[in-house]
Write a protein that holds these residues in place. Structure first.
Motif, PDB file in Angstrom:
ATOM      1  N   GLY A 142       0.814  -1.211   0.000  1.00  0.00           N
ATOM      2  CA  GLY A 142       0.000   0.000   0.000  1.00  0.00           C
ATOM      3  C   GLY A 142       0.849   1.263   0.000  1.00  0.00           C
ATOM      4  O   GLY A 142       0.519   2.246  -0.666  1.00  0.00           O
ATOM      5  N   THR A 166      -5.421  -0.994  -7.752  1.00  0.00           N
ATOM      6  CA  THR A 166      -5.663  -1.680  -6.477  1.00  0.00           C
ATOM      7  C   THR A 166      -5.518  -3.191  -6.614  1.00  0.00           C
ATOM      8  O   THR A 166      -5.827  -3.941  -5.689  1.00  0.00           O
ATOM      9  CB  THR A 166      -7.068  -1.350  -5.940  1.00  0.00           C
ATOM     10  N   ASP A 170      -5.117  -5.641  -0.692  1.00  0.00           N
ATOM     11  CA  ASP A 170      -6.333  -6.187  -0.103  1.00  0.00           C
ATOM     12  C   ASP A 170      -7.439  -5.131  -0.182  1.00  0.00           C
ATOM     13  O   ASP A 170      -7.194  -3.974  -0.523  1.00  0.00           O
ATOM     14  CB  ASP A 170      -6.093  -6.645   1.343  1.00  0.00           C
ATOM     15  N   SER A 171      -8.674  -5.528   0.136  1.00  0.00           N
ATOM     16  CA  SER A 171      -9.817  -4.627  -0.069  1.00  0.00           C
ATOM     17  C   SER A 171      -9.698  -3.351   0.755  1.00  0.00           C
ATOM     18  O   SER A 171     -10.064  -2.261   0.295  1.00  0.00           O
ATOM     19  CB  SER A 171     -11.120  -5.350   0.248  1.00  0.00           C
ATOM     20  N   ARG A 172      -9.168  -3.459   1.979  1.00  0.00           N
ATOM     21  CA  ARG A 172      -9.056  -2.277   2.840  1.00  0.00           C
ATOM     22  C   ARG A 172      -8.054  -1.281   2.249  1.00  0.00           C
ATOM     23  O   ARG A 172      -8.359  -0.100   2.086  1.00  0.00           O
ATOM     24  CB  ARG A 172      -8.618  -2.693   4.251  1.00  0.00           C
ATOM     25  N   ASN A 173      -6.853  -1.763   1.920  1.00  0.00           N
ATOM     26  CA  ASN A 173      -5.842  -0.877   1.350  1.00  0.00           C
ATOM     27  C   ASN A 173      -6.258  -0.385  -0.031  1.00  0.00           C
ATOM     28  O   ASN A 173      -5.999   0.768  -0.393  1.00  0.00           O
ATOM     29  CB  ASN A 173      -4.490  -1.600   1.255  1.00  0.00           C
ATOM     30  N   GLY A 175      -9.313   0.165  -1.096  1.00  0.00           N
ATOM     31  CA  GLY A 175     -10.301   1.229  -0.916  1.00  0.00           C
ATOM     32  C   GLY A 175      -9.664   2.540  -0.510  1.00  0.00           C
ATOM     33  O   GLY A 175     -10.051   3.607  -0.999  1.00  0.00           O
ATOM     34  N   GLN A 176      -8.666   2.472   0.373  1.00  0.00           N
ATOM     35  CA  GLN A 176      -7.964   3.683   0.811  1.00  0.00           C
ATOM     36  C   GLN A 176      -7.217   4.330  -0.350  1.00  0.00           C
ATOM     37  O   GLN A 176      -7.218   5.565  -0.491  1.00  0.00           O
ATOM     38  CB  GLN A 176      -6.990   3.341   1.937  1.00  0.00           C
ATOM     39  N   ASP A 179      -9.763   6.058  -2.573  1.00  0.00           N
ATOM     40  CA  ASP A 179     -10.211   7.290  -1.908  1.00  0.00           C
ATOM     41  C   ASP A 179      -9.183   8.399  -2.099  1.00  0.00           C
ATOM     42  O   ASP A 179      -9.524   9.541  -2.432  1.00  0.00           O
ATOM     43  CB  ASP A 179     -10.402   7.046  -0.405  1.00  0.00           C
TER      44      ASP A 179
END
Length: 217
Positions: A142, A166, A170-173, A175-176, A179
Motif C-alpha cells: 500500500g 488496487t 487487499d480490499s481495505r488498502n 479502498g484507501q 479514496d
C-alpha cells in the motif's frame, strides 16, 4: 479531454493476427473519472496505452486536450506525455535503489523541473511524510502504491492513467488508495482513466466503459 476515433490495434501471435481494438470510438470529458472494464483479453490495457500515446494504432486517431498525439513525432509525443499525463501501474514500477522521495521525483526530474518541495508535500498528503528516505523494499504494498500516486501527480498532469491500481492490494488498502486518488484528482480537476476488472470498484466512477470484442459495448 480525450477523443478517440475509429481505433484499430492488432497483434501477431504465431501465424495468427489477433485484432484487439476494432474501430473503437470514445469521448472522455475533462475532470471525469472513467473506468475501463471488460473480460480478460478484451483490450482494456491496450486501449489505455493507445489513449496515452504508448501504443500507436494501426488506424484511427487520438486527441488529448485537442492535440492529435499520433500526428506528433516520437520526441514531441514523449514531451507532451510527460507534461500532460501521469501513470500509475499495478506493479508500482518503482526503482528499487531509489528512496520514496527520489522515486516520486522521477517525472519532475525528466521534465527538468525542480519540485522537491511539491513532491515532499505530496508524499506527506499520501501519508508518507515519515518514509521519504525509505527504499521500496522497506515499504508495504500500500505504501509503494502511495509513492506511485505521488509520482504520477508530481508534475501536475491533466490526465492520470491507472492500470489496476488496487489489483495487488487487499480490499481495505485498495479502498484507501482509491479514496486518496479520487480526492487528489478532485482537488486538481484532473481526468482519471482507470483499468479494472473489479465491477464494484468501477461503480465509484462517473462512467464505466465496457470493452467487448474490440469496441465499447
Amino acid at each position: 479531454m480525450i477523443h478517440a476515433e475509429n481505433l484499430h490495434r492488432s497483434y501477431t501471435i504465431g501465424r495468427k493476427q489477433v485484432e484487439v481494438l476494432h474501430g473503437l470510438n470514445l469521448h472522455i470529458k475533462r475532470g471525469e473519472k472513467v473506468f475501463l472494464c471488460g473480460p480478460s483479453g478484451a483490450g482494456k490495457t491496450t486501449l489505455m496505452y493507445t489513449l496515452a500515446g504508448l501504443e500507436q494504432p494501426l488506424q484511427g486517431r487520438v486527441l488529448v486536450d485537442g492535440q492529435d498525439i499520433y500526428a506528433m513525432s516520437l520526441k514531441q509525443r514523449a514531451l507532451f506525455r510527460n507534461k500532460t499525463m501521469g501513470f500509475i501501474f499495478q506493479n508500482y514500477m518503482l526503482m528499487p535503489e531509489l528512496t520514496a522521495l527520489e522515486n516520486a521525483s522521477l517525472a519532475t526530474a525528466i521534465s527538468g523541473q525542480e519540485a522537491t518541495e511539491r513532491v515532499t508535500a505530496l508524499l506527506e498528503r499520501v501519508g508518507l511524510g515519515g518514509r521519504l528516505d525509505h527504499l521500496p523494499s522497506e515499504l508495504s504494498g500500500g505504501e509503494q502504491q502511495r509513492v506511485a500516486i505521488a509520482r504520477a501527480l508530481a508534475h501536475d498532469p491533466a490526465v492520470i492513467f491507472a492500470d489496476e491500481p488496487t489489483g495487488n492490494l487487499d480490499s481495505r488498502n485498495g479502498g484507501q488508495i482509491l479514496d486518496l486518488l479520487f480526492d487528489l484528482a478532485d482537488q486538481g480537476g484532473k481526468t482519471l482513466v482507470i483499468v479494472t476488472h473489479d465491477a464494484e470498484i468501477a461503480k465509484r466512477g462517473d462512467r464505466v466503459l465496457t470493452i467487448r470484442d474490440g469496441v465499447v459495448a
